[in-house]
Design a protein around this motif. Structure first.
Motif, PDB file in Angstrom:
ATOM      1  N   CYS A 264       0.859  -1.175   0.000  1.00 47.99           N
ATOM      2  CA  CYS A 264       0.000   0.000   0.000  1.00 47.99           C
ATOM      3  C   CYS A 264       0.902   1.233   0.000  1.00 47.99           C
ATOM      4  CB  CYS A 264      -0.929   0.021   1.220  1.00 47.99           C
ATOM      5  SG  CYS A 264      -0.094   0.252   2.808  1.00 47.99           S
ATOM      6  N   PRO A 265       0.342   2.403  -0.271  1.00 42.41           N
ATOM      7  CA  PRO A 265       1.156   3.614  -0.141  1.00 42.41           C
ATOM      8  C   PRO A 265       1.577   3.809   1.320  1.00 42.41           C
ATOM      9  CG  PRO A 265      -0.804   4.054  -1.445  1.00 42.41           C
ATOM     10  CD  PRO A 265      -0.974   2.681  -0.835  1.00 42.41           C
ATOM     11  N   LEU A 266       2.790   4.286   1.530  1.00 39.57           N
ATOM     12  CA  LEU A 266       3.291   4.536   2.880  1.00 39.57           C
ATOM     13  C   LEU A 266       2.353   5.453   3.652  1.00 39.57           C
ATOM     14  CD1 LEU A 266       5.482   4.239   5.042  1.00 39.57           C
ATOM     15  CD2 LEU A 266       6.740   6.081   3.903  1.00 39.57           C
ATOM     16  N   ALA A 267       1.763   6.426   2.976  1.00 39.81           N
ATOM     17  CA  ALA A 267       0.851   7.368   3.624  1.00 39.81           C
ATOM     18  C   ALA A 267      -0.402   6.687   4.174  1.00 39.81           C
ATOM     19  CB  ALA A 267       0.457   8.464   2.640  1.00 39.81           C
ATOM     20  N   ASP A 268      -0.725   5.494   3.673  1.00 34.58           N
ATOM     21  CA  ASP A 268      -1.911   4.774   4.131  1.00 34.58           C
ATOM     22  C   ASP A 268      -1.643   3.860   5.324  1.00 34.58           C
ATOM     23  OD1 ASP A 268      -3.254   6.002   2.082  1.00 34.58           O
ATOM     24  OD2 ASP A 268      -3.482   4.193   0.847  1.00 34.58           O
ATOM     25  N   LEU A 269      -0.396   3.806   5.790  1.00 31.72           N
ATOM     26  CA  LEU A 269      -0.052   2.948   6.921  1.00 31.72           C
ATOM     27  C   LEU A 269       0.597   3.799   8.010  1.00 31.72           C
ATOM     28  CD1 LEU A 269      -0.081   0.026   7.982  1.00 31.72           C
ATOM     29  CD2 LEU A 269       2.183  -0.279   6.967  1.00 31.72           C
ATOM     30  N   PRO A 270      -0.219   4.414   8.876  1.00 33.39           N
ATOM     31  CA  PRO A 270       0.332   5.272   9.917  1.00 33.39           C
ATOM     32  C   PRO A 270       1.151   4.485  10.949  1.00 33.39           C
ATOM     33  CG  PRO A 270      -2.088   5.341   9.918  1.00 33.39           C
ATOM     34  CD  PRO A 270      -1.657   4.341   8.905  1.00 33.39           C
ATOM     35  N   THR A 271       2.014   5.162  11.647  1.00 33.78           N
ATOM     36  CA  THR A 271       2.795   4.548  12.726  1.00 33.78           C
ATOM     37  C   THR A 271       1.844   3.915  13.739  1.00 33.78           C
ATOM     38  OG1 THR A 271       4.584   6.121  12.442  1.00 33.78           O
ATOM     39  CG2 THR A 271       4.475   5.000  14.556  1.00 33.78           C
ATOM     40  N   GLY A 272       2.185   2.702  14.158  1.00 30.05           N
ATOM     41  CA  GLY A 272       1.370   1.980  15.134  1.00 30.05           C
ATOM     42  C   GLY A 272       0.292   1.119  14.507  1.00 30.05           C
ATOM     43  N   GLU A 273       0.254   1.080  13.177  1.00 26.89           N
ATOM     44  CA  GLU A 273      -0.774   0.300  12.481  1.00 26.89           C
ATOM     45  C   GLU A 273      -0.145  -0.843  11.690  1.00 26.89           C
ATOM     46  OE1 GLU A 273      -4.110   0.780  12.739  1.00 26.89           O
ATOM     47  OE2 GLU A 273      -3.667   2.336  14.210  1.00 26.89           O
ATOM     48  N   SER A 274      -1.002  -1.748  11.229  1.00 26.41           N
ATOM     49  CA  SER A 274      -0.543  -2.879  10.425  1.00 26.41           C
ATOM     50  C   SER A 274      -1.529  -3.128   9.302  1.00 26.41           C
ATOM     51  CB  SER A 274      -0.414  -4.135  11.283  1.00 26.41           C
ATOM     52  OG  SER A 274      -1.684  -4.522  11.784  1.00 26.41           O
ATOM     53  N   VAL A 275      -1.066  -3.894   8.327  1.00 23.90           N
ATOM     54  CA  VAL A 275      -1.918  -4.308   7.210  1.00 23.90           C
ATOM     55  C   VAL A 275      -1.555  -5.748   6.862  1.00 23.90           C
ATOM     56  CG1 VAL A 275      -0.354  -3.419   5.430  1.00 23.90           C
ATOM     57  CG2 VAL A 275      -2.778  -3.679   4.924  1.00 23.90           C
ATOM     58  N   ARG A 276      -2.558  -6.515   6.510  1.00 22.07           N
ATOM     59  CA  ARG A 276      -2.356  -7.921   6.118  1.00 22.07           C
ATOM     60  C   ARG A 276      -2.412  -7.998   4.599  1.00 22.07           C
ATOM     61  NH1 ARG A 276      -4.436 -13.436   8.011  1.00 22.07           N
ATOM     62  NH2 ARG A 276      -4.984 -14.475   6.072  1.00 22.07           N
ATOM     63  N   ILE A 277      -1.470  -8.742   4.026  1.00 31.26           N
ATOM     64  CA  ILE A 277      -1.538  -9.005   2.590  1.00 31.26           C
ATOM     65  C   ILE A 277      -1.790 -10.499   2.400  1.00 31.26           C
ATOM     66  CG2 ILE A 277      -0.254  -6.991   1.807  1.00 31.26           C
ATOM     67  CD1 ILE A 277       2.238  -8.629   1.610  1.00 31.26           C
ATOM     68  N   ASP A 278      -2.712 -10.798   1.526  1.00 34.74           N
ATOM     69  CA  ASP A 278      -3.144 -12.183   1.316  1.00 34.74           C
ATOM     70  C   ASP A 278      -2.245 -12.888   0.318  1.00 34.74           C
ATOM     71  OD1 ASP A 278      -5.294 -12.201   3.139  1.00 34.74           O
ATOM     72  OD2 ASP A 278      -6.500 -11.064   1.711  1.00 34.74           O
ATOM     73  N   THR A 279      -1.115 -13.331   0.822  1.00 34.15           N
ATOM     74  CA  THR A 279      -0.180 -14.144   0.056  1.00 34.15           C
ATOM     75  C   THR A 279      -0.257 -15.550   0.641  1.00 34.15           C
ATOM     76  OG1 THR A 279       1.570 -13.461   1.572  1.00 34.15           O
ATOM     77  CG2 THR A 279       1.369 -12.224  -0.480  1.00 34.15           C
ATOM     78  N   ALA A 280       0.552 -16.455   0.156  1.00 37.70           N
ATOM     79  CA  ALA A 280       0.596 -17.795   0.726  1.00 37.70           C
ATOM     80  C   ALA A 280       1.991 -18.043   1.271  1.00 37.70           C
ATOM     81  CB  ALA A 280       0.238 -18.832  -0.331  1.00 37.70           C
ATOM     82  N   PRO A 281       2.226 -17.987   2.557  1.00 33.70           N
ATOM     83  CA  PRO A 281       1.262 -17.671   3.618  1.00 33.70           C
ATOM     84  C   PRO A 281       1.011 -16.164   3.704  1.00 33.70           C
ATOM     85  CG  PRO A 281       3.417 -17.994   4.577  1.00 33.70           C
ATOM     86  CD  PRO A 281       3.550 -18.269   3.091  1.00 33.70           C
ATOM     87  N   PRO A 282      -0.059 -15.753   4.421  1.00 29.49           N
ATOM     88  CA  PRO A 282      -0.328 -14.327   4.591  1.00 29.49           C
ATOM     89  C   PRO A 282       0.826 -13.635   5.319  1.00 29.49           C
ATOM     90  CG  PRO A 282      -2.205 -15.648   5.301  1.00 29.49           C
ATOM     91  CD  PRO A 282      -1.062 -16.590   5.060  1.00 29.49           C
ATOM     92  N   ILE A 283       1.026 -12.371   4.989  1.00 25.89           N
ATOM     93  CA  ILE A 283       2.090 -11.564   5.591  1.00 25.89           C
ATOM     94  C   ILE A 283       1.468 -10.334   6.240  1.00 25.89           C
ATOM     95  CG2 ILE A 283       4.128 -10.136   5.094  1.00 25.89           C
ATOM     96  CD1 ILE A 283       4.766 -12.080   2.804  1.00 25.89           C
ATOM     97  N   ALA A 284       1.974  -9.957   7.402  1.00 27.56           N
ATOM     98  CA  ALA A 284       1.545  -8.738   8.082  1.00 27.56           C
ATOM     99  C   ALA A 284       2.669  -7.716   7.988  1.00 27.56           C
ATOM    100  CB  ALA A 284       1.231  -9.016   9.548  1.00 27.56           C
TER     101      ALA A 284
ATOM    102  N   GLU B 237       9.466   2.427  -2.340  1.00 29.85           N
ATOM    103  CA  GLU B 237       9.895   3.029  -3.602  1.00 29.85           C
ATOM    104  C   GLU B 237       8.784   3.928  -4.113  1.00 29.85           C
ATOM    105  OE1 GLU B 237      11.187   0.151  -6.466  1.00 29.85           O
ATOM    106  OE2 GLU B 237      12.500  -0.865  -5.036  1.00 29.85           O
ATOM    107  N   ASN B 238       9.126   5.173  -4.362  1.00 34.39           N
ATOM    108  CA  ASN B 238       8.154   6.141  -4.857  1.00 34.39           C
ATOM    109  C   ASN B 238       6.895   6.195  -3.987  1.00 34.39           C
ATOM    110  OD1 ASN B 238       9.786   6.859  -7.106  1.00 34.39           O
ATOM    111  ND2 ASN B 238       9.081   5.013  -8.148  1.00 34.39           N
ATOM    112  N   GLY B 239       7.096   6.119  -2.681  1.00 32.21           N
ATOM    113  CA  GLY B 239       5.983   6.226  -1.733  1.00 32.21           C
ATOM    114  C   GLY B 239       5.163   4.964  -1.557  1.00 32.21           C
ATOM    115  N   MET B 240       5.544   3.858  -2.224  1.00 36.45           N
ATOM    116  CA  MET B 240       4.801   2.599  -2.125  1.00 36.45           C
ATOM    117  C   MET B 240       5.613   1.592  -1.320  1.00 36.45           C
ATOM    118  SD  MET B 240       2.139   0.818  -2.878  1.00 36.45           S
ATOM    119  CE  MET B 240       1.237   0.972  -4.397  1.00 36.45           C
ATOM    120  N   ILE B 241       4.942   0.878  -0.412  1.00 37.97           N
ATOM    121  CA  ILE B 241       5.575  -0.161   0.401  1.00 37.97           C
ATOM    122  C   ILE B 241       5.577  -1.466  -0.393  1.00 37.97           C
ATOM    123  CG2 ILE B 241       5.453  -1.517   2.527  1.00 37.97           C
ATOM    124  CD1 ILE B 241       3.851   0.854   3.742  1.00 37.97           C
ATOM    125  N   TYR B 242       6.731  -2.147  -0.384  1.00 37.42           N
ATOM    126  CA  TYR B 242       6.862  -3.448  -1.040  1.00 37.42           C
ATOM    127  C   TYR B 242       7.473  -4.449  -0.055  1.00 37.42           C
ATOM    128  CZ  TYR B 242       6.241  -1.012  -5.485  1.00 37.42           C
ATOM    129  OH  TYR B 242       5.740  -0.257  -6.507  1.00 37.42           O
TER     130      TYR B 242
END
Length: 107
Positions: free
Chosen positions: A5-25, A90-95
């Motif tokens: 997601c864009p870095l701006a969409d993940l504030p400090t103290g927060e998390s996001v789950r990505i649905d990979t196999a296995p899922p990654i937080a 990279e360019n404001g996007m988290i990978y």
């Protein structure tokens, strides 16, 4: 690389789950980004739903705790570490670099 997601969409103290196999937080903690396998090694619970304190995440099911920097289990009932994954912006996007998943694995 897996776009998160864009870095701006993940504030400090927060998390996001990505649905990979296995899922990654992906966590934004203490000014850094960390990625770990999202499933607690004690029992199947999503760590992205857990409580974040500094660089530790507490599992919402039985309060096992993991160090985001190393993946190490820091208290019972978990005994095994979760895998860690490199993260870049990279360019404001988290990978997440999933191909290096085997690194940082502890038994």
């Amino acid at each position: 690389m897996i776009p998160v997601c864009p870095l701006a969409d993940l504030p400090t103290g927060e998390s996001v789950r990505i649905d990979t196999a296995p899922p990654i937080a992906v966590f934004h903690a203490d000014g850094q980004l960390y990625a770990i396998d999202d499933t607690c090694t004690h029992q199947d619970a999503s760590l992205s739903d857990g409580w974040l304190e500094g660089c530790l995440v507490e599992c919402p099911l039985h309060a096992a705790s993991f160090d985001l920097r190393t993946g190490a289990a820091t208290c019972l009932p978990a005994r095994r570490a979760v895998r860690t994954h490199p993260v870049t912006v990279e360019n404001g996007m988290i990978y997440v670099h999933h191909h290096a998943a085997e690194e940082g694995t502890a038994a």
